[in-house]
Each structure stands twice: as structure tokens, then as C-alpha cells.
Scaffold this motif. Structure first.
Motif, PDB file in Angstrom:
ATOM      1  N   GLU A  97       0.547  -0.871  -0.300  1.00  0.00           N
ATOM      2  CA  GLU A  97      -0.014  -0.114  -0.588  1.00  0.00           C
ATOM      3  C   GLU A  97       1.043   1.351   0.292  1.00  0.00           C
ATOM      4  O   GLU A  97       1.000   2.644  -0.596  1.00  0.00           O
ATOM      5  CB  GLU A  97      -0.619   0.369   1.247  1.00  0.00           C
ATOM      6  CG  GLU A  97      -1.715  -1.174   1.053  1.00  0.00           C
ATOM      7  CD  GLU A  97      -3.047  -1.288   2.202  1.00  0.00           C
ATOM      8  OE1 GLU A  97      -2.876  -0.477   3.074  1.00  0.00           O
ATOM      9  OE2 GLU A  97      -3.654  -2.096   2.597  1.00  0.00           O
ATOM     10  N   VAL A  98       1.914   0.994   1.064  1.00  0.00           N
ATOM     11  CA  VAL A  98       3.050   2.770   0.659  1.00  0.00           C
ATOM     12  C   VAL A  98       3.348   3.051   0.131  1.00  0.00           C
ATOM     13  O   VAL A  98       3.822   3.804  -0.857  1.00  0.00           O
ATOM     14  CB  VAL A  98       3.628   2.518   2.165  1.00  0.00           C
ATOM     15  CG1 VAL A  98       4.670   3.407   2.297  1.00  0.00           C
ATOM     16  CG2 VAL A  98       2.954   2.246   3.097  1.00  0.00           C
ATOM     17  N   ALA A  99       4.224   1.701  -0.785  1.00  0.00           N
ATOM     18  CA  ALA A  99       4.891   1.736  -2.325  1.00  0.00           C
ATOM     19  C   ALA A  99       4.159   1.735  -3.281  1.00  0.00           C
ATOM     20  O   ALA A  99       4.231   1.678  -4.339  1.00  0.00           O
ATOM     21  CB  ALA A  99       5.464   0.825  -2.378  1.00  0.00           C
ATOM     22  N   GLY A 100       2.652   1.522  -3.288  1.00  0.00           N
ATOM     23  CA  GLY A 100       1.878   1.815  -3.718  1.00  0.00           C
ATOM     24  C   GLY A 100       1.123   0.834  -5.207  1.00  0.00           C
ATOM     25  O   GLY A 100       1.243   0.718  -6.727  1.00  0.00           O
ATOM     26  N   GLN A 101       1.890   0.153  -4.603  1.00  0.00           N
ATOM     27  CA  GLN A 101       1.870  -1.386  -5.461  1.00  0.00           C
ATOM     28  C   GLN A 101      -0.030  -1.872  -5.583  1.00  0.00           C
ATOM     29  O   GLN A 101      -0.375  -1.354  -3.943  1.00  0.00           O
ATOM     30  CB  GLN A 101       2.277  -2.248  -5.264  1.00  0.00           C
ATOM     31  CG  GLN A 101       4.041  -1.747  -5.247  1.00  0.00           C
ATOM     32  CD  GLN A 101       5.273  -2.701  -4.896  1.00  0.00           C
ATOM     33  OE1 GLN A 101       4.604  -3.916  -4.546  1.00  0.00           O
ATOM     34  NE2 GLN A 101       6.643  -2.225  -5.373  1.00  0.00           N
ATOM     35  N   PRO A 102       0.311  -3.000  -5.972  1.00  0.00           N
ATOM     36  CA  PRO A 102      -1.657  -3.162  -6.291  1.00  0.00           C
ATOM     37  C   PRO A 102      -1.334  -4.222  -4.752  1.00  0.00           C
ATOM     38  O   PRO A 102      -0.236  -5.514  -4.321  1.00  0.00           O
ATOM     39  CB  PRO A 102      -1.288  -4.214  -7.175  1.00  0.00           C
ATOM     40  CG  PRO A 102      -0.240  -4.205  -8.062  1.00  0.00           C
ATOM     41  CD  PRO A 102       0.281  -2.978  -7.592  1.00  0.00           C
ATOM     42  N   PRO A 103      -2.477  -4.949  -4.186  1.00  0.00           N
ATOM     43  CA  PRO A 103      -2.133  -6.080  -2.699  1.00  0.00           C
ATOM     44  C   PRO A 103      -1.774  -7.634  -3.547  1.00  0.00           C
ATOM     45  O   PRO A 103      -2.297  -7.620  -5.173  1.00  0.00           O
ATOM     46  CB  PRO A 103      -3.910  -5.412  -2.584  1.00  0.00           C
ATOM     47  CG  PRO A 103      -4.483  -5.387  -3.339  1.00  0.00           C
ATOM     48  CD  PRO A 103      -3.780  -4.599  -3.951  1.00  0.00           C
TER      49      PRO A 103
END
Length: 177
Positions: A97-103
Motif C-alpha cells: 500500500e505504502v509503495a503504491g503497488q496493488p495488493p
């Protein structure tokens, strides 16, 4: 000093956790359990609590995730694993989430992501890597679990072609001999 549940306590524990995890990252293939980390941050900070670990460690690790991201460090929380199975917990999703990546919903995919992150941690913080710059690995206990599962699901035992009964160790069917 006893824990009074303040934001300041959580911040202090997060600072200590960051330091502990950098130390862990300096040893190739090293990991630390949630319990070990909880004990260590309380000892280093001098702030102790009787509250169960699961009620406060997530907040501490969330702060570590955000601080690592802010500094441009790999996600140090990938080094924190459960003692029973050697896997990262559900809270690891915060790294993504913090890295802006999908779960990552698949458990094995999450473990692989954490393994890659651990390798990045070892590289970043100076662990002595083997020739070839090291390889990503799953946590040692998780690897052992996979190995045990594979051993249980190994090739099925040989079966007699005549009566379809499992052959004894001799390889000769007792019924059709």
C-alpha cells in the motif's frame, strides 16, 4: 517504565524496531520473529507493556514501513516472521500500500514478494552475500514447511498392474505373484 499507550511510546518503539531490523538485515538469510522483535524493542526502549503483542506490534511495524519508504530503504518489515511457520503476517500488505503497488492476495505470492524484499534488505544493509550477489529465499521455516509438504505429496507408491494393489517394498505383488 510501563507502557502508557501513547503515540510517543509507539514512535519510540518504531525507532528501536528500525534499528533492530537494520541489524537483522546485516546477516544474509536472517529473520526475526514478531515475539523476538517485540521483546527487543521493549528492552532497548526501556518501555514495557503487559499488553499482548498482537495489540501493538502492527502499529509499530506500520511506522517502520512508512519510515523505510520515506528513506528509500527496502521494506525492513519483510524480515519479521511468525515463529510457527516463518511467514510474514497479514500486515505485510501495508508494504505494498505504502509503495503504491496493488495488493497481493495469494499467500505464496506475498511470501515471494517478502523474499525479494529481504534480499533487497540484505544488499542495502551490507550483509555478506554469496557469489552471484545472492538469491531471494523464502523464510527458512517456510522453506522447511514446503519441503515437508512436497515429501508427503511425492510420487505415489507403485501399484500392481494386475490387481491394482500397492506393491510391497520388494516390488513383487503378493496377490498376483
Amino acid at each position: 517504565m510501563a507502557h502508557n499507550g501513547t503515540q510517543e511510546t509507539c514512535e519510540r518503539w518504531a525507532q528501536k524496531a528500525y534499528s533492530v531490523l537494520v541489524g537483522v538485515a546485516r546477516s544474509y538469510h536472517a529473520v526475526i520473529t514478531y515475539k523476538e522483535l517485540g521483546t527487543e524493542v521493549q528492552e532497548r526502549s526501556g518501555i514495557h507493556t503487559r499488553a499482548p503483542l498482537q495489540y501493538w506490534i502492527g502499529s509499530v511495524l506500520g511506522k517502520v514501513v512508512r519510515e523505510a519508504h520515506r528513506r528509500g530503504d527496502p521494506p525492513l518489515t519483510a524480515l519479521v516472521v511468525h515463529s510457527d511457520d516463518g511467514m510474514v503476517g497479514e500486515g505485510y500488505k501495508e508494504v505494498l500500500e505504502v509503495a503504491g503497488q496493488p495488493p497481493v492476495h495469494d499467500v505464496l505470492d506475498r511470501k515471494r514478494h517478502a523474499a525479494e524484499a529481504r534480499l533487497d534488505c540484505y544488499r542495502r544493509f551490507g550483509a555478506t552475500l554469496p557469489p552471484g550477489v545472492g538469491v531471494r529465499v523464502l523464510a527458512p521455516r517456510y522453506q522447511a514447511t514446503i519441503k515437508r509438504r512436497r515429501a508427503r505429496t511425492a510420487e505415489p507408491p507403485p501399484v500392481c498392474r494386475g490387481c491394482f494393489v500397492q506393491l510391497p517394498a520388494t516390488g513383487v505383488c503378493d496377490s498376483c505373484n
